[in-house]
Design an enzyme around this catalytic site. Structure first.
Site, mmCIF file in Angstrom:
data_model
loop_
_atom_site.group_PDB
_atom_site.id
_atom_site.type_symbol
_atom_site.label_atom_id
_atom_site.label_comp_id
_atom_site.label_asym_id
_atom_site.label_seq_id
_atom_site.Cartn_x
_atom_site.Cartn_y
_atom_site.Cartn_z
ATOM 1 N N LYS A 78 5.438 1.464 -8.968
ATOM 2 C CA LYS A 78 5.019 0.642 -7.828
ATOM 3 C C LYS A 78 6.246 -0.110 -7.330
ATOM 4 O O LYS A 78 7.038 -0.610 -8.138
ATOM 5 C CB LYS A 78 3.934 -0.327 -8.285
ATOM 6 N N SER A 153 -3.773 -3.287 -4.595
ATOM 7 C CA SER A 153 -2.544 -3.085 -3.864
ATOM 8 C C SER A 153 -1.715 -1.918 -4.400
ATOM 9 O O SER A 153 -0.799 -1.459 -3.724
ATOM 10 C CB SER A 153 -1.686 -4.360 -3.927
ATOM 11 N N SER A 177 -5.636 -4.966 -8.758
ATOM 12 C CA SER A 177 -4.826 -3.953 -8.090
ATOM 13 C C SER A 177 -4.465 -2.714 -8.902
ATOM 14 O O SER A 177 -3.886 -1.782 -8.354
ATOM 15 C CB SER A 177 -3.545 -4.579 -7.553
HETATM 16 N N1 GLN Z 1 -7.005 -7.713 -3.651
HETATM 17 C C1 GLN Z 1 -6.453 -8.834 -4.344
HETATM 18 C C2 GLN Z 1 -5.529 -9.610 -3.442
HETATM 19 O O1 GLN Z 1 -5.329 -9.206 -2.336
HETATM 20 C C3 GLN Z 1 -5.762 -8.388 -5.596
HETATM 21 C C4 GLN Z 1 -4.376 -7.908 -5.395
HETATM 22 C C5 GLN Z 1 -3.659 -7.621 -6.666
HETATM 23 O O2 GLN Z 1 -4.259 -7.486 -7.744
HETATM 24 N N2 GLN Z 1 -2.355 -7.521 -6.578
HETATM 25 O O3 GLN Z 1 -5.011 -10.614 -3.801
#
Ligand code: GLN
Length: 487
Positions: A78, A153, A177
């Protein structure tokens, strides 16, 4: 060797070790698949020369008998992990072209075990998002239906694995994410207990929540990778746990006889779509067949996890992102009147809408006069959410439920409504706020044949138990072996 992409990490590692195939051949195979399926938007950076140089070095180690457990296994990261050999952008214009002088600890550990880096994977900007649509560069597409989002994400990571452009990938999970994109793309992913994996070199979003983990096809592969990724890094990450590295594969085959699986009633109520509910119910029935006992439990503050998370995460983000000021690294505005104007223009140009929204929310909830009303209250409820889990674990060994309320939605499906994205995080946020390990295991299909993930949540340090439960499930089912058509 045209079937290389169909192999698990474990099988691929065995072939490499037996020298039936070389690390260079494997790397070439996956690089060319990545190119052939570039339209999925999984990658933000690749560099064939770098990858092949790494692969050649590993081939020499294999020949010399000095190679590590992942010798020659290609992996993609990532783009929130910094890497010396590839640009690291966190999906943001702010860091376009940025080169780190060092590798993140997780990247370094995987490299030392012999993994070969295929490139950097698309993600929501600074890991803020649930659909990968917040990437400043381009969206990633779900290989099961390219008109749908892959989740976020860590969307690029899920796409790369699901489309077999890489046998495994790293992801990060702040509020879901790893688990949510794994669920949406039909793969397996685990977020360990907070503090297990070093955050050194992980571009910070919300430091009290951020955690790295692997995404792959099987629980066994996740266990192999997680064993390498985790371990103390006390000098570099002050929240790194002082626990020895563990072999998370050690109890994969243990019997599930008598295992008590807690099913939170709040995870199966209102808001959960019928197709996801049906797949989760079938998975729970499968666990009963494997000898587990279902126990109804309650996580009464599940709904509160949304406002609590969307106060705490932006608060921490507003602080973490203050370093992007045009002075030290990354983007700097070309024209400005004075220093303040430089800061203002740099940040206005470099950050996308969602990042700006979070910085504003975070700054507001931390400001004098609002701190007690929002931030402090959120911290108190965060503690209660963690306590609720401890009460639940008095009655059960593991917790199971859906990862997300629905299958992956269409690109643009949530329009410009950030709240629709936030609400879809409801089932992943509680474990994140509590710092507990959680995973997603493919358990069926829902609307339009899209994958559904079963979420398993364990108590602190119970990763091996989670992986055992997931592995036994995968031995009895084939959801994790299915591939989207054409991949
Ligand atoms: N969807 C959540 C956010 O936008 C989680 C994102 C994540 O785990 N990086 O904060």
């Amino acid at each position: 060797m045209s079937d290389l992409h169909e192999l698990t990490v474990a099988a691929l590692a065995a072939r490499l070790k037996a020298r039936e195939v070389s690390a260079v051949e494997v790397a070439r195979h996956f690089l060319s698949r990545g190119q052939a399926h570039a339209s999925l938007g999984a990658y933000l950076a690749t560099d064939e020369a770098v990858t092949l140089t790494q692969a050649r070095a590993v081939d020499a180690q294999i020949a010399a008998g000095t190679a590590g457990v992942l010798a020659g296994v290609p992996i993609a990261h990532k783009d929130i992990f910094v890497t010396r050999d590839f640009a690291s952008t966190a999906g943001s214009r702010m860091l376009e072209g940025y080169r780190s002088p060092f590798d993140a600890t997780v990247v370094r550990r995987l490299g030392e075990a012999g993994a070969v880096t295929l490139g950097k994977l698309n993600c929501d900007e600074f890991a803020m998002g649930s659909s990968n649509e917040n990437s400043a560069f381009h969206p990633a597409r779900n290989p099961w239906d390219s008109s749908r989002i892959p989740g976020g994400s860590s969307g690029g990571s899920a796409v790369a694995v699901a489309a077999r452009l890489a046998p495994a990938a790293t992801g990060t999970d702040t509020g879901g994410s790893i688990r949510q994109p794994a669920a949406f793309c039909g793969i397996t992913g685990i977020k360990p207990t907070y503090g297990r994996a070093s955050r050194y070199g992980m571009i910070a979003f919300a430091s009290s929540l951020d955690q790295a983990g692997p995404m792959a096809h099987t629980a066994e592969d996740c266990a192999l990778l997680l064993s390498v990724m985790c371990g103390p890094d006390l000098d570099r990450d002050s929240t790194s746990l002082d626990l020895p590295a563990e072999d998370f594969t050690r109890s994969l085959d243990a019997s599930l006889d008598g295992l008590r699986i807690g099913v939170p009633r709040e995870f199966l109520g209102e808001g959960l779509s019928a197709d996801v509910r049906a797949a989760v119910d079938a998975a729970l029935a499968q666990y009963q067949k494997l000898g587990a006992r279902l126990v109804e439990i309650s996580l009464p503050r599940t709904q509160l996890s949304i406002p609590v998370y969307y106060i705490i995460a932006p608060a921490e983000a507003s602080s973490n992102l203050s370093r992007f000021d045009g002075v030290k690294f990354g983007h700097r505005a070309k024209q400005y009147a004075d220093l303040n104007d430089m800061y203002r223009k740099t940040r206005a140009e470099g950050f996308g809408d969602e990042v700006k929204r979070r910085i504003m929310t975070g700054t507001y909830v931390l400001s004098h006069g609002y701190y007690d009303a929002y931030y402090l209250q959120a911290q108190k409820i965060r503690r209660m959410i963690a306590d609720d889990f401890q009460q639940a674990f008095a009655q059960c060994d593991l917790i199971a439920g859906p990862v997300a309320p629905s299958v992956a939605w269409k690109l643009g499906g949530h329009g410009n409504d950030p709240l629709a994205d936030y609400l879809a995080d409801i089932f992943t946020l509680p474990a994140s706020l509590a710092g507990l390990p959680g995973m997603s295991v493919p358990c069926g299909t829902g609307e339009a044949g899209m994958p559904v993930g079963l979420q398993l949540i364990g108590n602190y340090f119970d990763e091996a138990k989670l992986l055992n439960a997931a592995h036994r499930f995968q031995q009895a089912t084939d959801w994790h072996q299915r591939s989207p058509q054409g991949f």
